[in-house]
Design a protein around this motif. Structure first.
Motif, mmCIF file in Angstrom:
data_model
loop_
_atom_site.group_PDB
_atom_site.id
_atom_site.type_symbol
_atom_site.label_atom_id
_atom_site.label_comp_id
_atom_site.label_asym_id
_atom_site.label_seq_id
_atom_site.Cartn_x
_atom_site.Cartn_y
_atom_site.Cartn_z
ATOM 1 N N ARG A 73 24.246 42.630 59.894
ATOM 2 C CA ARG A 73 23.954 41.737 58.786
ATOM 3 C C ARG A 73 24.746 40.447 58.932
ATOM 4 N N TYR A 74 24.354 39.448 58.195
ATOM 5 C CA TYR A 74 24.956 38.121 58.224
ATOM 6 C C TYR A 74 26.440 38.206 57.854
ATOM 7 N N CYS A 75 27.273 37.555 58.643
ATOM 8 C CA CYS A 75 28.728 37.646 58.493
ATOM 9 C C CYS A 75 29.200 37.280 57.081
ATOM 10 N N VAL A 76 28.638 36.236 56.497
ATOM 11 C CA VAL A 76 29.071 35.801 55.171
ATOM 12 C C VAL A 76 28.768 36.873 54.129
ATOM 13 N N ASP A 77 27.645 37.565 54.277
ATOM 14 C CA ASP A 77 27.326 38.657 53.354
ATOM 15 C C ASP A 77 28.356 39.778 53.467
ATOM 16 N N ILE A 78 28.753 40.090 54.690
ATOM 17 C CA ILE A 78 29.755 41.140 54.909
ATOM 18 C C ILE A 78 31.101 40.702 54.339
ATOM 19 N N LEU A 79 31.480 39.465 54.594
ATOM 20 C CA LEU A 79 32.752 38.955 54.071
ATOM 21 C C LEU A 79 32.764 38.950 52.545
ATOM 22 N N THR A 80 31.624 38.676 51.936
ATOM 23 C CA THR A 80 31.525 38.720 50.477
ATOM 24 C C THR A 80 31.799 40.128 49.978
ATOM 25 N N GLN A 81 31.264 41.123 50.672
ATOM 26 C CA GLN A 81 31.504 42.512 50.283
ATOM 27 C C GLN A 81 32.954 42.911 50.526
ATOM 28 N N VAL A 82 33.565 42.422 51.600
ATOM 29 C CA VAL A 82 34.984 42.694 51.863
ATOM 30 C C VAL A 82 35.822 42.133 50.719
ATOM 31 N N SER A 83 35.490 40.939 50.274
ATOM 32 C CA SER A 83 36.201 40.328 49.154
ATOM 33 C C SER A 83 36.045 41.160 47.879
ATOM 34 N N ALA A 84 34.844 41.701 47.662
ATOM 35 C CA ALA A 84 34.608 42.544 46.489
ATOM 36 C C ALA A 84 35.448 43.812 46.553
ATOM 37 N N VAL A 85 35.574 44.395 47.738
ATOM 38 C CA VAL A 85 36.394 45.602 47.901
ATOM 39 C C VAL A 85 37.855 45.281 47.627
ATOM 40 N N GLN A 86 38.323 44.138 48.135
ATOM 41 C CA GLN A 86 39.709 43.758 47.896
ATOM 42 C C GLN A 86 39.971 43.566 46.401
ATOM 43 N N SER A 87 39.027 42.951 45.704
ATOM 44 C CA SER A 87 39.173 42.768 44.257
ATOM 45 C C SER A 87 39.194 44.105 43.532
ATOM 46 N N ALA A 88 38.328 45.020 43.961
ATOM 47 C CA ALA A 88 38.288 46.349 43.330
ATOM 48 C C ALA A 88 39.585 47.107 43.577
ATOM 49 N N LEU A 89 40.134 47.003 44.783
ATOM 50 C CA LEU A 89 41.412 47.661 45.079
ATOM 51 C C LEU A 89 42.548 47.032 44.271
ATOM 52 N N ASP A 90 42.501 45.712 44.100
ATOM 53 C CA ASP A 90 43.515 45.041 43.279
ATOM 54 C C ASP A 90 43.460 45.545 41.839
ATOM 55 N N ALA A 91 42.251 45.716 41.306
ATOM 56 C CA ALA A 91 42.107 46.224 39.940
ATOM 57 C C ALA A 91 42.647 47.653 39.837
ATOM 58 N N LEU A 92 42.376 48.467 40.846
ATOM 59 C CA LEU A 92 42.899 49.832 40.876
ATOM 60 C C LEU A 92 44.423 49.808 40.912
ATOM 61 N N ALA A 93 44.977 48.945 41.735
ATOM 62 C CA ALA A 93 46.434 48.840 41.846
ATOM 63 C C ALA A 93 47.050 48.386 40.525
ATOM 64 N N ARG A 94 46.420 47.433 39.840
ATOM 65 C CA ARG A 94 46.943 46.983 38.550
ATOM 66 C C ARG A 94 46.938 48.121 37.530
ATOM 67 N N LEU A 96 47.130 51.348 38.196
ATOM 68 C CA LEU A 96 48.192 52.280 38.587
ATOM 69 C C LEU A 96 49.569 51.723 38.222
ATOM 70 N N LEU A 97 49.753 50.427 38.441
ATOM 71 C CA LEU A 97 51.031 49.797 38.115
ATOM 72 C C LEU A 97 51.287 49.836 36.614
ATOM 73 N N GLU A 98 50.241 49.606 35.837
ATOM 74 C CA GLU A 98 50.396 49.662 34.382
ATOM 75 C C GLU A 98 50.840 51.060 33.943
ATOM 76 N N HIS A 99 50.197 52.082 34.502
ATOM 77 C CA HIS A 99 50.616 53.450 34.170
ATOM 78 C C HIS A 99 52.054 53.687 34.607
ATOM 79 N N GLY A 103 54.634 54.530 31.843
ATOM 80 C CA GLY A 103 54.945 55.961 31.902
ATOM 81 C C GLY A 103 56.228 56.240 32.652
ATOM 82 N N CYS A 104 56.173 56.067 33.954
ATOM 83 C CA CYS A 104 57.292 56.457 34.821
ATOM 84 C C CYS A 104 58.552 55.627 34.571
ATOM 85 N N VAL A 105 58.404 54.298 34.548
ATOM 86 C CA VAL A 105 59.581 53.438 34.364
ATOM 87 C C VAL A 105 60.143 53.614 32.951
ATOM 88 N N GLN A 106 59.261 53.672 31.972
ATOM 89 C CA GLN A 106 59.716 53.869 30.600
ATOM 90 C C GLN A 106 60.492 55.190 30.474
#
Length: 130
Positions: A73-94, A96-99, A103-106
């Motif tokens: 597939r077209y490279c830009v389309d793939i890079l767009t999906q890579v960016s979406a995955v990175q954003s989704a992982l960042d949201a997951l990390a946030r 987890l960090l909030e919990h 929780g743990c730090v408190q």
């Protein structure tokens, strides 16, 4: 140590077989894992379900990127999906960090081990700033 087991992927998978060793005890004298030294602060069922849903979505996105590569597939389309995955992982990390902070730090602060927990949290937060 236990003999390695062969992990076989499905027929349609293009991922080669790999050897996986069963979990074993750390060698004597090794530092204990972080989970062995920190008290566990459980997540509520809704929180676990939300995290699992996010993670499943990320897994699907990554598999989709693999299919896109296989289909040339077209490279830009793939890079767009890579960016979406990175954003989704960042949201997951946030999430987890909030919990971790609420929780743990408190819990550590209340039990008199706040300095160590805050230092550890800051180290993790700095990793996301890179």
């Amino acid at each position: 140590m236990l003999p390695p087991e062969t992990v076989r992927r499905g027929k349609a998978s293009r991922v080669p077989e790999r050897k996986v060793r069963a979990a074993s005890k750390p060698p004597s004298g090794a530092a204990p894992s972080a989970s062995a030294t920190h008290p566990r602060v459980p997540r509520n069922a809704a929180g676990k379900a939300t995290l699992a849903k996010r993670l499943n979505r990320v897994e699907g996105q990554v598999r989709g990127i693999g299919r896109m590569l296989e289909e040339d597939r077209y490279c830009v389309d793939i890079l767009t999906q890579v960016s979406a995955v990175q954003s989704a992982l960042d949201a997951l990390a946030r999430a987890l960090l909030e919990h971790h902070l609420h929780g743990c730090v408190q819990h550590a602060v209340r039990s008199g081990d706040g300095d160590r927990a805050i230092a550890e949290a800051l180290t993790v937060i700095r990793k996301f700033g890179r």
